[in-house]
Write an enzyme that holds these catalytic residues in place. Structure first.
Site, short mmCIF file in Angstrom:
data_model
loop_
_atom_site.label_atom_id
_atom_site.label_comp_id
_atom_site.label_asym_id
_atom_site.label_seq_id
_atom_site.Cartn_x
_atom_site.Cartn_y
_atom_site.Cartn_z
N LYS A 63 38.25 -20.04 -9.21
CA LYS A 63 38.44 -18.93 -8.26
C LYS A 63 39.56 -18.64 -7.51
O LYS A 63 40.00 -19.59 -7.30
CB LYS A 63 37.05 -19.23 -7.01
CG LYS A 63 36.96 -18.13 -6.23
CD LYS A 63 35.99 -18.46 -5.11
CE LYS A 63 35.30 -17.59 -4.24
NZ LYS A 63 34.25 -18.03 -3.14
N SER B 249 30.26 -14.63 -3.12
CA SER B 249 31.68 -14.21 -3.19
C SER B 249 32.32 -14.72 -4.69
O SER B 249 33.24 -14.03 -5.12
CB SER B 249 32.72 -14.39 -1.88
OG SER B 249 32.74 -15.94 -2.04
N SER C 114 28.12 -18.58 -1.62
CA SER C 114 29.00 -18.08 -2.70
C SER C 114 29.04 -18.77 -4.09
O SER C 114 29.62 -18.20 -4.99
CB SER C 114 30.26 -17.79 -2.10
OG SER C 114 30.31 -16.74 -1.12
N1 GLN Z 1 28.29 -13.77 1.67
C1 GLN Z 1 28.68 -14.82 2.87
C2 GLN Z 1 29.74 -13.91 3.50
O1 GLN Z 1 30.09 -13.07 3.21
C3 GLN Z 1 29.08 -16.13 2.26
C4 GLN Z 1 30.41 -15.98 1.71
C5 GLN Z 1 30.86 -17.42 0.99
O2 GLN Z 1 29.92 -18.40 0.53
N2 GLN Z 1 32.16 -17.64 0.85
O3 GLN Z 1 30.04 -14.49 4.47
#
Ligand code: GLN
Length: 470
Positions: free
Chosen positions: A83, A158, A182
């Site tokens: 990532k 994400s 994520s």
């Molecule tokens: N979807 C969540 C957010 O937008 C989690 C993101 C993540 O786990 N990095 O905050």
């Protein structure tokens, strides 16, 4: 026609039997990426030249040492993509934000270094929601990633590229971060395994911080055993991350007890998702696991607590990207990052701190206590990862609140620091991946891995990929 291995064990067998070389599988990944990734957009940067050079080096080592090499290098020849939040020395790292569009790190994160020393080959850097803010992959400043099973759908975020790159067979393993789902969400939406380890078990050093009391480093793979192999390499003390503890795993019981947290099975749950989790429960019943219902009454507050604590920490962590010490001008922040900086600054400001941040932290403690109480009764919890299967690109981008609700079942693990594993299990009628998540006590990753292996053995289900041949 060569069929390339999909798991580490099979790769090592194939390398020993000389079915193909490390170089050939690496060349295959790049061919596959070039053929298909224009459409999927899972990579932001390729590391082709260096990866090919390393594959040739590894082939020489293998020729010299034979299978002994797998003792010193347990992940020998494994193609990994990271990532784009993981710093990679000399290789562009953007966090999928224009702010860091040209940032070349001076050092690599601990996880990248540990994987490297275990014999992996870094193939490239993966797209994600900018700064890991998002649930669909659509927040990337470099364009959305697509779901490989149906390109009109999101792959989950994400860590969008990390899920897509595995299902599209661009790598054997990928890394991600999980601050509120994520890793688990894209694993679930792409039909692969995704582990969010215990908070404080895998070093976060050298990974762009989102919300420091919630961030976990995670792994994607195509079998429970591969997740275990990778975690063995990455977990454990690191002098550069003071939250790390010694792993303290004990797995003495033979018969494991599973709890069904009833708040995760309410009315809004999609019928195909519900059926999937229920059918997984039946598989465990058949294997003689004890199943009982448990209750986590404050689950309904988890996402609200998360959307106070997280922006507060984001507003602080993003302060360092001031265009002087790092990256480009702050104008380059996208709308979602700006929204979180403003929300976070607001909930921390004097007069509002007590009403929002402090109150959220109190509710967080209640959630932690409820989770601890549930684990007095059971060894693991089983639940959906998200309330629905993958949704269409563009379906939730106009309404941030709706997007935030995607993570309603993810938040509990992050707020309480427990490990959770997304396990793939079949497809919807329309051909989109389904699955479920398992959660366990802090540092009980071994419970999750045992349960996933048992499930794999019982069902003979292994994740599918869209291409593994040339
Ligand atoms: N979807 C969540 C957010 O937008 C989690 C993101 C993540 O786990 N990095 O905050």
């Amino acid at each position: 026609m060569t069929n390339f291995a999909l798991t580490i064990g099979d790769l090592h067998k194939d390398l020993i039997s000389k079915k193909y070389s490390v170089n050939e599988i690496v060349e295959f990944y790049f061919q596959n990426i070039k053929k298909t990734d224009k459409r999927l957009n899972s990579f932001l940067t390729l590391n082709e030249k260096a990866a090919i050079a390393r594959s040739i080096e590894l082939d020489k080592l293998l020729a010299k040492k034979g299978k002994e090499i797998f003792i010193d290098y347990p992940l020998f020849g494994v193609g990994v993509s990271h990532k784009d939040l993981f710093l990679t020395k000399g290789l562009r790292t953007t966090a999928a934000s224009k702010v860091l569009e040209n940032y070349i790190p001076q050092y690599s994160s601990t996880v990248v270094n540990r994987l490297d020393s275990a014999g992996t080959i870094t193939l490239g850097k993966l797209n994600c929601d900018a700064w890991a803010h998002g649930s669909s992959g659509e927040n990337s400043d470099f364009g959305a990633t697509k779901n490989p099973w149906n390109n009109e759908y999101v792959p989950g975020g994400s860590s969008s590229g990390s899920g897509t790159a595995l299902a599209a067979n661009f790598s054997m393993i990928t890394t991600g971060t999980d601050t509120c789902g994520s890793v688990r969400l894209p694993a679930n939406f792409c039909g692969v395994y995704g582990l969010k380890p215990t908070y404080g078990s895998v070093s976060r050093y050298g990974v762009v911080a989102m919300a420091s009391s919630l961030d976990s480093i995670g792994h994607f793979a195509r079998s429970a055993r591969d997740i275990e192999k990778v975690l063995k390499v990455t977990n454990g003390k690191d002098d550069y991350d003071s939250t790390l503890d010694e792993q303290n795993v004990n797995l003495t019981k033979n018969k494991l007890r599973i709890g069904l947290p009833k708040e995760f099975f309410g009315d809004g749950l999609d019928p195909e998702v519900r059926k999937t989790v229920e059918s997984a429960v039946k598989v465990y019943e058949k294997m003689d696991y004890d199943i009982t219902e448990v209750t986590l009454p404050s689950t309904k507050y988890a996402i609200s607590v998360y959307y106070i604590v997280q922006p507060a920490e984001v507003s602080s962590n993003l302060g360092r990207y001031d265009g002087i010490r790092y990256g480009d001008d702050r104008q380059s922040f996208g709308d979602e990052a700006k929204r979180r900086i403003m929300l976070g600054t607001y909930v921390l400001s004097s007069g509002y701190y007590d009403a929002y941040y402090l109150k959220a932290m109190k509710v967080r403690s209640i959630i932690i206590n409820e989770v601890d109480k549930a684990f007095n009764k059971v060894d693991a919890l089983i639940a959906p990862v998200a309330p629905t299967p993958p949704f269409k690109l563009g379906e939730k981008t106009e309404n941030p609140l709706e997007m935030y609700l995607t993570d309603m079942f993810a938040a509990t693990a992050n707020l309480s620091g427990i490990p959770a594993l997304a396990v793939p299990h079949g497809f919807t009628q329309s051909g989109l991946p389904l699955g479920f998540q398992l959660m366990a006590k802090r540092f009980n990753e071994s419970v999750l891995i045992k349960m996933a292996k048992d499930f794999e053995n019982e069902t003979n289900y292994l994740p599918k990929v869209i291409n593994n041949q040339i």
